[in-house]
Design an enzyme around this catalytic site. Structure first.
Site, PDB file in Angstrom:
ATOM      1  N   CYS A  69     -13.028 -28.821 -11.565  1.00 22.26           N
ATOM      2  CA  CYS A  69     -14.364 -29.432 -11.464  1.00 22.26           C
ATOM      3  C   CYS A  69     -15.438 -28.398 -11.132  1.00 22.26           C
ATOM      4  CB  CYS A  69     -14.352 -30.538 -10.426  1.00 22.26           C
ATOM      5  SG  CYS A  69     -13.382 -31.947 -10.969  1.00 22.26           S
ATOM      6  N   GLU A  89     -11.655 -32.147 -18.052  1.00 28.60           N
ATOM      7  CA  GLU A  89     -11.326 -33.562 -17.844  1.00 28.60           C
ATOM      8  C   GLU A  89     -12.580 -34.447 -17.794  1.00 28.60           C
ATOM      9  OE1 GLU A  89      -8.900 -33.545 -14.134  1.00 28.60           O
ATOM     10  OE2 GLU A  89     -10.694 -34.278 -13.122  1.00 28.60           O
TER      11      GLU A  89
HETATM   12  O1  AHR Z   1      -7.068 -29.503  -9.159  1.00 22.01           O
HETATM   13  C1  AHR Z   1      -8.106 -30.018  -8.439  1.00 22.01           C
HETATM   14  C2  AHR Z   1      -9.062 -30.836  -9.263  1.00 22.01           C
HETATM   15  O2  AHR Z   1      -8.373 -31.826  -9.942  1.00 22.01           O
HETATM   16  C3  AHR Z   1      -9.786 -30.108 -10.354  1.00 22.01           C
HETATM   17  O3  AHR Z   1     -10.930 -29.525  -9.919  1.00 22.01           O
HETATM   18  C4  AHR Z   1     -10.116 -31.180 -11.329  1.00 22.01           C
HETATM   19  O4  AHR Z   1     -10.188 -30.697 -12.630  1.00 22.01           O
HETATM   20  C5  AHR Z   1      -9.045 -32.209 -11.100  1.00 22.01           C
HETATM   21  O5  AHR Z   1      -9.578 -33.450 -10.896  1.00 22.01           O
END
Ligand code: AHR
Length: 861
Positions: free
Chosen positions: A460, A588
């Site tokens: 994220c 995602e």
């Molecule tokens: O792995 C932690 C978080 O999980 C990442 O930032 C995100 O892509 C997913 O939701």
């Protein structure tokens, strides 16, 4: 892809083909509604009736469609949904997302079970948007959307028109009737919604979908531990490899996912010891905490010194804050307490540097001191003299004693005013002794996995909380004082000292391909800053954004004599190209029209200018559902080389989805399983998670023709700073503490192959509980010519295994190494044990209960 579902229905016997069910009606009524429970977050429900009088709720409140708008307190709400069947044969659902937002949501479905992209059109300055409804317009050419809006205490009715639910006419205040929701009583409660007459098989499909969801929930709740009494007889396993069916598999299967989460970068992998070296910390970095200011981690080392922060004439526009000291009495300075303390080791050398200036006529040098926990000086050095203008000063300081919880003192040897910035202390012993490098022990733990690629900077973190928080790679290169720090989405401050150059350098140092991931022109769908959830970079700014992504490729691969970006790389110390091959676009994301439009623009631009770059698309945060389906649809439509899948799943999911990739269409894009882990509520990683991940990786190896890459997530977590659990490697300032799941990654990374040899498995006990607890993979590594056997035994009892190695060309006794990771499912201290063995062509082995066994037959001694 989901053919196995039909099989499951039959297996558990809750579905009968329609013609076997006597007396079902031809049609029935369905009622579509949402309740107010959970602040309206439970989404769309259905009930059915044959007489519009007695209603049967499905589930009883199964959610068929969940709102994805925004996050937190205000997010994910579906208020007063309105469903119609459009003249395109599709079901269209509209709903209101919040009492305070001028937005409605729209989504379509062919069967009321699978729903497509959600779109969130704004209704402009019309106030809020409540009870959105849709009817065919009188001409039948388009749809008329009406809603009620509360503005300045008045309720008005507005409407607009659309042909395609993508573009809308400008809303008009109109005196049109907003269609009423109907009211029916379901389980004694009056619900309001829309009523529809449908064929009975549509109702039947909804009922079956609910049963399937319940069945999956039962499967997901399954755990590894199972009563050993169920397995009284010795279980034998015979494995017959079939080399004639061998296939090439990816040689990139095991990689790592690095994200600056849990203080993974600053205070973690990035070896800088001074916290808030740039005085750029701000309350905005952490959100709720007011004390998080530009003086955070700094104290004055004495009373005769005034310490302030200024922004009048900074070192660099990206780095606007600096410290201003007014020293009343010589000998006083600033003290930094590091990231939970400053650890130093006796006899080791540390590079100190600082930017300073003073307009005083009498300017001194700067003394840096290492202090132990009690304040005793355990190292001291002096820089050159402070200048009138900003100037970088440095010194090397050697620790005379060790401490885990020390501090750093910085004393300008003068009286009067002095400005300071970019105060840095770096161990000279970094990974590969790189300047501005990585913490050696942590980097080594990553390198030991032999990752074939490193994904960075997230997660994220890559797409950010709000448009201003999107991670912009160009802000992370060049001289440290010119890098632009950024609020970390996980609630701290990123200095960007660990930036793109350092990531690429690290990849090169460990022989891994760099896999940078950039935002797909949208920020995180759970953003809480600057708007509600996912927002798209405005279209007029997209050309500039796309240009910056093309510049990244140029920076990484270009010729310094031709490209100014490549010249920057060369000036930073890397004239040769980094040879970037992969670029992840999106993380995602919620797959919406806003996403699709921007992703498509980016993909096409990259493909046109750099066709050799493998773009990695995205399919949302789950292993199924709308984003997964829509992400894959876009990838297939555009011909994207790879799709990044994410799923954090419970133990039972991994146990029951070993065949996940066996179901994949071989003609579609390849898979990068970019984030995954076994999540057991309330638990960290242990033998249960480690073995289930090994079991899943065996499935990935078997499907290594289409699964090209995998990476467990997240990678790093600092003690007391952990925002996510479980993680692969825990650490504090002096220790590296890999979790049990780390050893699965390590063993698979160190024992990858590029040829998969299928095998026929014969078990003495053919119960489903036995079959689904045994996994085996035979691979060959063409470089070493080694043969590698991997066995996962998820049973609570030993398995006597025999594998016929003769078809693989093993004719006599052969040396091998055997590594076993085993323990009880809850065991989090288990570590792999390796021994040397000699094996016969008919190799017999006893696989311990709950174990991963890897046997590597060396072809070269
Ligand atoms: O792995 C932690 C978080 O999980 C990442 O930032 C995100 O892509 C997913 O939701």
């Amino acid at each position: 892809m989901k053919k196995a579902f039909f099989f499951l229905f039959v297996t558990i016997g809750f579905s009968l083909p329609n013609h076997l069910m006597a007396n079902e009606p031809d049609s029935a009524y369905i009622f579509a509604y949402a309740t107010e429970k959970n602040a309206g977050r439970n989404g769309l429900h259905f009930a059915w009736s044959t007489d519009r009088n007695t209603w049967h709720s499905i589930g009883p409140e199964r959610t068929f469609l969940r709102s994805e708008y925004a996050s937190g307190r205000h997010g994910k709400r579906m208020l007063s949904p309105y469903l119609i069947k459009g003249n395109d044969g599709m079901w269209h659902c509209l709903w209101s997302v919040h009492e305070g937002y001028a937005v409605f949501a729209h989504c379509t479905s062919t069967d009321l079970i699978s729903w497509g992209q959600q779109a969130f059109p704004t209704t402009g300055n019309t106030g809020n948007c409540m009870n959105p409804s849709v009817t065919f317009s009188p001409t039948g050419q388009d749809y008329l959307i009406t809603w009620k809006s509360l503005q300045a205490g008045n309720t008005k009715t507005y409407s607009c028109r659309t042909k395609d639910f993508r573009t809308y006419s400008i809303p008009q205040a109109e005196n049109v009737a907003v269609p009423h929701r109907q009211q029916v009583t379901i389980n004694g409660i009056t619900e309001s919604g829309t009523l529809h007459r449908v064929a009975w098989n549509e109702v039947e499909a909804l009922i079956q979908a609910d049963k399937m969801a319940k069945y999956k929930a039962i499967q997901n709740a399954e755990r590894l531990a199972i009563n050993p009494d169920l397995f009284k007889d010795t279980i034998t396993l015979n494995v017959t490899p079939r080399p004639e069916e061998s296939k090439k598999i990816s040689d990139m299967l095991i990689g790592v996912f690095f994200e600056d989460i849990n203080y993974g970068a600053d205070g973690g992998l990035y070896a800088e010891l001074v916290q808030n070296r740039d005085f750029e910390y701000s309350p905005n970095d952490i959100g709720r905490e007011e004390n998080w200011t530009a003086t955070n981690s700094w104290t004055t080392g004495g009373e005769s010194l005034l310490f302030d922060i200024d922004t009048v004439a900074p070192l660099h526009a990206h780095n606007p804050h600096y410290a201003v000291l007014d020293i009343k009495e010589k000998g006083h300075g600033l003290v930094n307490d590091g990231f939970d303390g400053v650890p130093v080791k006796a006899g080791e050398k540390y590079d100190f540097s600082i930017f300073a200036r003073s307009s005083n006529s009498k300017r001194g040098k700067i003394t840096v001191r290492l202090l132990d926990e009690g304040g005793k000086v355990i190292g001291e050095a002096r820089t050159g003299k402070i200048s009138k203008t900003w100037n970088k000063l440095s010194a090397v300081v050697e620790a005379t004693a060790s401490t885990v919880n020390g501090r750093i003192e910085v004393i300008p040897n003068m009286e009067g005013k002095v400005d300071l910035d970019m105060v840095s202390l770096f161990p000279q012993k970094t990974f590969k002794n790189r300047k501005n490098g990585m913490r050696a022990d942590l980097a080594q733990a990553i390198a030991d996995i032999h990752p074939r690629f490193v994904r960075f900077p997230g997660g994220c973190v890559a797409h950010g909380n709000g448009l201003d928080n999107i991670y912009r790679w160009e802000n992370t290169i060049g001289p440290l004082e010119g890098r632009k720090p950024l609020r970390n989405l996980w609630g701290y401050h990123q200095t960007m000292g660990l930036g793109y150059y350092e990531y690429f350098q690290f990849c090169e140092d460990i022989g891994a391909e760099p896999l940078p991931v950039v935002a797909a022109g949208v920020c995180c769908q759970n953003s809480s800053i600057g708007g509600a959830g996912q927002m798209g970079i405005p279209m007029e700014e997209m050309p500039e954004y796309i240009e910056s992504l093309l510049n990244l490729i140029e920076w990484a691969n270009g010729d310094p004599s031709e490209s100014p970006w490549a010249k920057m790389r060369a000036e930073a110390g890397h004239p040769k190209p980094f040879n970037l091959k992969y670029l992840g676009v999106g993380n995602e994301d919620l797959i919406t029209p806003v996403f699709e439009e921007r992703f498509t623009m980016i993909f096409k631009a990259i493909k046109e200018k750099y066709p050799e770059i493998q773009v990695v698309g995205t399919s949302g945060p789950f292993s199924e559902g709308p984003d997964y389906v829509e992400g894959w649809k876009i990838a297939s439509k555009l011909g994207i080389p790879l799709v990044d899948e994410h799923y954090y799943q419970p133990a039972g999911w991994f146990l029951n989805n070993h065949d996940y990739y066996d179901r994949y269409d071989r003609s579609k894009p390849k898979v990068y399983l970019g984030e995954y882990a076994t999540h057991i509520p309330g638990k960290g990683n242990n033998i249960e998670t480690a073995l289930l991940e090994a079991y899943h990786l065996i499935g990935c190896e078997r499907n290594g023709d289409i699964v090209s890459m995998t990476s467990y997530a997240p990678l790093l977590a600092k003690d007391r700073r952990t925002r996510w659990r479980p993680d692969l490697i825990y650490f504090n300032n002096t220790e590296v503490k890999p979790g049990t799941s780390y050893y699965t990654q390590l063993l698979f990374g160190q024992n990858s192959g590029n040829e998969y040899i299928p095998s026929v498995l014969t078990l003495s006990d053919n119960r489903d509980d036995v079959r689904k607890r045994i996994g085996i993979s035979v691979v060959k590594d063409s470089l070493s010519q080694d043969l590698i056997l991997k066995f996962v035994n998820l049973l609570p009892v030993k398995v006597q295994a025999t594998i016929d190695l003769a078809p693989l060309g093993i004719s006599g006794k052969q040396d091998a190494t055997k590594t076993v990771l085993s323990g009880m499912p809850e065991d989090w201290k288990a570590r792999p044990e390796t021994s040397s063995i000699a094996i016969e062509p008919q190799y017999r082995d006893e696989l311990p209960a709950y174990s991963l066994t890897i046997v590597r037959l060396k072809s070269k001694s």
